[in-house]
Write a protein that holds these residues in place. Structure first.
Motif, short mmCIF file in Angstrom:
data_model
loop_
_atom_site.label_atom_id
_atom_site.label_comp_id
_atom_site.label_asym_id
_atom_site.label_seq_id
_atom_site.Cartn_x
_atom_site.Cartn_y
_atom_site.Cartn_z
N LYS A 160 -7.24 -1.87 -4.34
CA LYS A 160 -6.99 -3.32 -4.23
C LYS A 160 -5.66 -3.65 -4.87
CE LYS A 160 -11.80 -5.00 -4.40
NZ LYS A 160 -12.73 -5.89 -5.16
N GLU A 164 -7.45 -8.34 -3.30
CA GLU A 164 -7.46 -8.01 -1.87
C GLU A 164 -7.54 -6.50 -1.66
OE1 GLU A 164 -4.88 -8.80 2.23
OE2 GLU A 164 -4.22 -9.66 0.31
N LYS A 166 -6.89 -3.23 0.11
CA LYS A 166 -5.83 -2.77 1.02
C LYS A 166 -6.19 -1.43 1.69
CE LYS A 166 -2.78 -6.05 0.13
NZ LYS A 166 -2.22 -6.94 1.17
N GLN A 167 -6.81 -0.55 0.95
CA GLN A 167 -7.17 0.77 1.48
C GLN A 167 -8.65 1.00 1.24
OE1 GLN A 167 -3.53 2.75 -0.68
NE2 GLN A 167 -4.02 4.06 1.08
N GLY A 204 -3.63 1.81 5.30
CA GLY A 204 -3.58 0.56 4.56
C GLY A 204 -2.54 0.51 3.48
N GLY A 206 0.93 -0.18 1.55
CA GLY A 206 1.77 -1.36 1.68
C GLY A 206 2.53 -1.65 0.41
#
Length: 232
Positions: A160, A164, A166-167, A204, A206
């Motif tokens: 996270k 959020e 992400k992966q 995911g 980023g």
């Protein structure tokens, strides 16, 4: 000759769950494109003939809970959560069947990547060192012994940024399993106690920014946390 002109930093030491003694780091190997979905998001297919690798210096190690500066020389610093193998016995040309005997334990890692520099190097056919092998780029949790972790399979691996997610995938999504990676890599190196193998990242990945807090984990292992500080 025993005297030296100057001192160099000692090897980083990673805590081991429930133990007083730590795990000193010798080398860091990283598997590239070991999740098909991540390879696809980066515009590539998995090379299913054999895994490939890049390396990081031991000086890249950062223990979970730290704050690290936003990496110099980049405007696109990315997170990549990974399942990490800690080698605890010598291994050279070991079979897939014998490879688990060389594994000391496992941890959660984050491979921080200067994505813009990595992409520039890829376009020019140059090595990835500027994009991958820099200080504070190999975050790691404490290590759990392999016997305590148990069989590798459907464990969740996730990361996270803030709140959020992400992966989020499973270890069963690895293209090359832990025994296969250890066996293959041992055909090219004398693996030694203290070596770490970051096994690749799920999809995911980023960018991160100063002030971001990263948390991640693998079911059955100690979680990982990192705060991104301002640039130096």
């Amino acid at each position: 000759m025993t005297e030296t002109l100057f001192d160099v930093p000692a090897a980083p030491v990673i805590p081991v769950a429930g133990e007083a003694a730590g795990f000193p780091v010798h080398r860091i190997f990283c598997v590239g494109r070991n999740y098909a979905a991540h390879a696809a998001e980066m515009g590539h297919e998995v090379d299913r003939e054999a895994p490939f690798y890049f390396t990081k210096p031991a000086s890249a190690i950062v223990l979970s809970g730290a704050e690290t500066p936003y990496a110099p020389g980049t405007e696109d610093l990315h997170h990549e959560v990974e399942f990490v193998i800690a080698i605890g016995a010598p291994a050279f040309r070991v079979s897939v069947e014998d490879a688990p005997s060389a594994v000391f334990g496992y941890a959660v890692g984050v491979d921080m990547t200067r994505r813009d520099l990595q992409q520039q190097a890829r376009v020019k056919g140059r090595p990835w060192d500027f994009g991958k092998a820099f200080e504070n780029s190999a975050i790691i949790s404490e290590i759990t012994r392999a016997a305590e972790f148990g069989e590798i399979g459907p464990q969740r691996i996730w990361l996270k940024v803030g709140e959020e997610t992400k992966q989020d995938q499973k270890l069963s999504d690895l293209v090359w399993s832990v025994p296969e990676v250890v066996s293959h890599l041992s055909g090219y190196y004398h693996l030694l106690p203290g070596d770490l193998i970051y096994t690749g990242t799920p999809s995911g990945v980023g960018p991160v920014q100063p002030g971001d807090v990263l948390t991640g984990g693998v079911d059955g292992l100690a979680p990982i946390e990192l705060r991104i500080g301002p640039p130096e």
